[in-house]
Scaffold this motif. Sequence first.
Motif, short mmCIF file in Angstrom:
data_model
loop_
_atom_site.label_atom_id
_atom_site.label_comp_id
_atom_site.label_asym_id
_atom_site.label_seq_id
_atom_site.Cartn_x
_atom_site.Cartn_y
_atom_site.Cartn_z
N MET A 1 -7.72 -3.65 3.23
CA MET A 1 -6.45 -2.97 3.33
C MET A 1 -6.22 -2.64 4.80
SD MET A 1 -5.43 0.92 2.20
CE MET A 1 -6.17 0.82 0.63
N ILE A 2 -5.06 -2.95 5.30
CA ILE A 2 -4.69 -2.60 6.67
C ILE A 2 -3.81 -1.37 6.59
CG2 ILE A 2 -3.50 -3.36 8.74
CD1 ILE A 2 -4.08 -6.22 7.87
N LEU A 55 -6.52 7.13 15.33
CA LEU A 55 -6.81 6.30 14.16
C LEU A 55 -7.70 7.04 13.16
CD1 LEU A 55 -7.48 2.85 15.90
CD2 LEU A 55 -5.38 3.57 14.77
N GLY A 56 -7.52 8.34 13.04
CA GLY A 56 -8.34 9.20 12.18
C GLY A 56 -8.54 8.67 10.77
N ASP A 57 -9.79 8.68 10.32
CA ASP A 57 -10.24 8.25 8.99
C ASP A 57 -10.09 6.75 8.75
OD1 ASP A 57 -11.36 10.58 7.93
OD2 ASP A 57 -9.38 11.34 7.38
N GLN A 58 -9.69 5.98 9.74
CA GLN A 58 -9.63 4.53 9.58
C GLN A 58 -10.94 3.93 10.06
OE1 GLN A 58 -5.96 2.66 10.94
NE2 GLN A 58 -4.97 4.67 10.88
N TRP A 59 -11.25 2.76 9.55
CA TRP A 59 -12.48 2.06 9.91
C TRP A 59 -12.17 1.09 11.03
CZ3 TRP A 59 -17.23 3.26 7.89
CH2 TRP A 59 -17.22 4.18 6.84
N ASP A 60 -13.04 1.10 12.03
CA ASP A 60 -12.83 0.36 13.27
C ASP A 60 -14.13 -0.36 13.61
OD1 ASP A 60 -11.65 -0.50 15.63
OD2 ASP A 60 -11.22 1.51 16.38
N VAL A 61 -14.10 -1.20 14.62
CA VAL A 61 -15.32 -1.81 15.15
C VAL A 61 -15.63 -1.12 16.48
CG1 VAL A 61 -15.00 -4.03 13.99
CG2 VAL A 61 -14.01 -3.68 16.26
N PRO A 62 -16.86 -1.20 16.95
CA PRO A 62 -17.18 -0.60 18.24
C PRO A 62 -16.30 -1.18 19.35
CG PRO A 62 -19.19 -1.22 17.09
CD PRO A 62 -18.04 -1.80 16.32
N ALA A 149 -20.63 -3.34 6.24
CA ALA A 149 -19.75 -3.66 5.12
C ALA A 149 -19.76 -5.15 4.77
CB ALA A 149 -18.33 -3.22 5.44
N THR A 150 -19.78 -5.43 3.47
CA THR A 150 -19.63 -6.79 2.98
C THR A 150 -18.15 -7.17 3.04
OG1 THR A 150 -19.23 -6.11 0.71
CG2 THR A 150 -21.55 -6.46 1.36
N PRO A 151 -17.82 -8.43 2.92
CA PRO A 151 -16.40 -8.81 2.89
C PRO A 151 -15.62 -8.09 1.78
CG PRO A 151 -17.74 -10.76 3.29
CD PRO A 151 -18.69 -9.62 2.98
N ALA A 155 -12.44 -5.40 2.37
CA ALA A 155 -11.12 -5.58 1.74
C ALA A 155 -10.60 -4.28 1.15
CB ALA A 155 -11.20 -6.65 0.66
N GLU A 156 -11.48 -3.33 0.85
CA GLU A 156 -11.08 -2.06 0.24
C GLU A 156 -10.96 -0.91 1.23
OE1 GLU A 156 -10.19 -1.78 -2.97
OE2 GLU A 156 -10.46 -3.95 -3.03
#
Length: 169
Positions: A1-2, A55-62, A149-151, A155-156
């Motif tokens: 989810m974006i 980007l609070g509470d969103q998942w990001d990459v380093p 995370a797995t693919p 996605a979630e």
Amino acid sequence: MIDDRHHDKPATSRREPEGTATLSAWPEADGWVCNVLVRRGDRLLVLRRAPGGYLGDQWDVPGGKSEPGEEPAVAALRELTEETGLVGELGPEVAHWSNPDTKGGDFRYHIVTFEAFIPGDDADATDAGEAPEVPEITLTREHSDYLWATPDELAELPLAWHVGRVLGR
């Protein structure tokens, strides 16, 4: 989810030619955000941004902004170490986009993503029936959690818009 809710998502952006993520290829006034994808087998390291922050509470990459005069590749590895405690080796450039400054400045931001590898992290040992040692992650206040995370898990997750774009979502 974006997650498209963030106000800093640019209205327009363009994909830049592969291999051009260097200071010599772009005007000095351009800003750089330099990220890394770190994988262990089919899992990707993602960091949860702290609530209330950018980007609070969103998942990001380093990753993060480069310092003045710092090459994007160097900045990406520095950010990896600052945000996770991991020391990596740079792999190939996997994505390079640019967009006008979202706050109205007269310049373009470049968002570049590289692969990064952690020396000695043999995630493929699981194929041989061994339990590989998981690298220890040390987070800063900028992030509240991390996940390999797995693919399906990716996605979630509410991914930061730029991560979703790099992953083709």
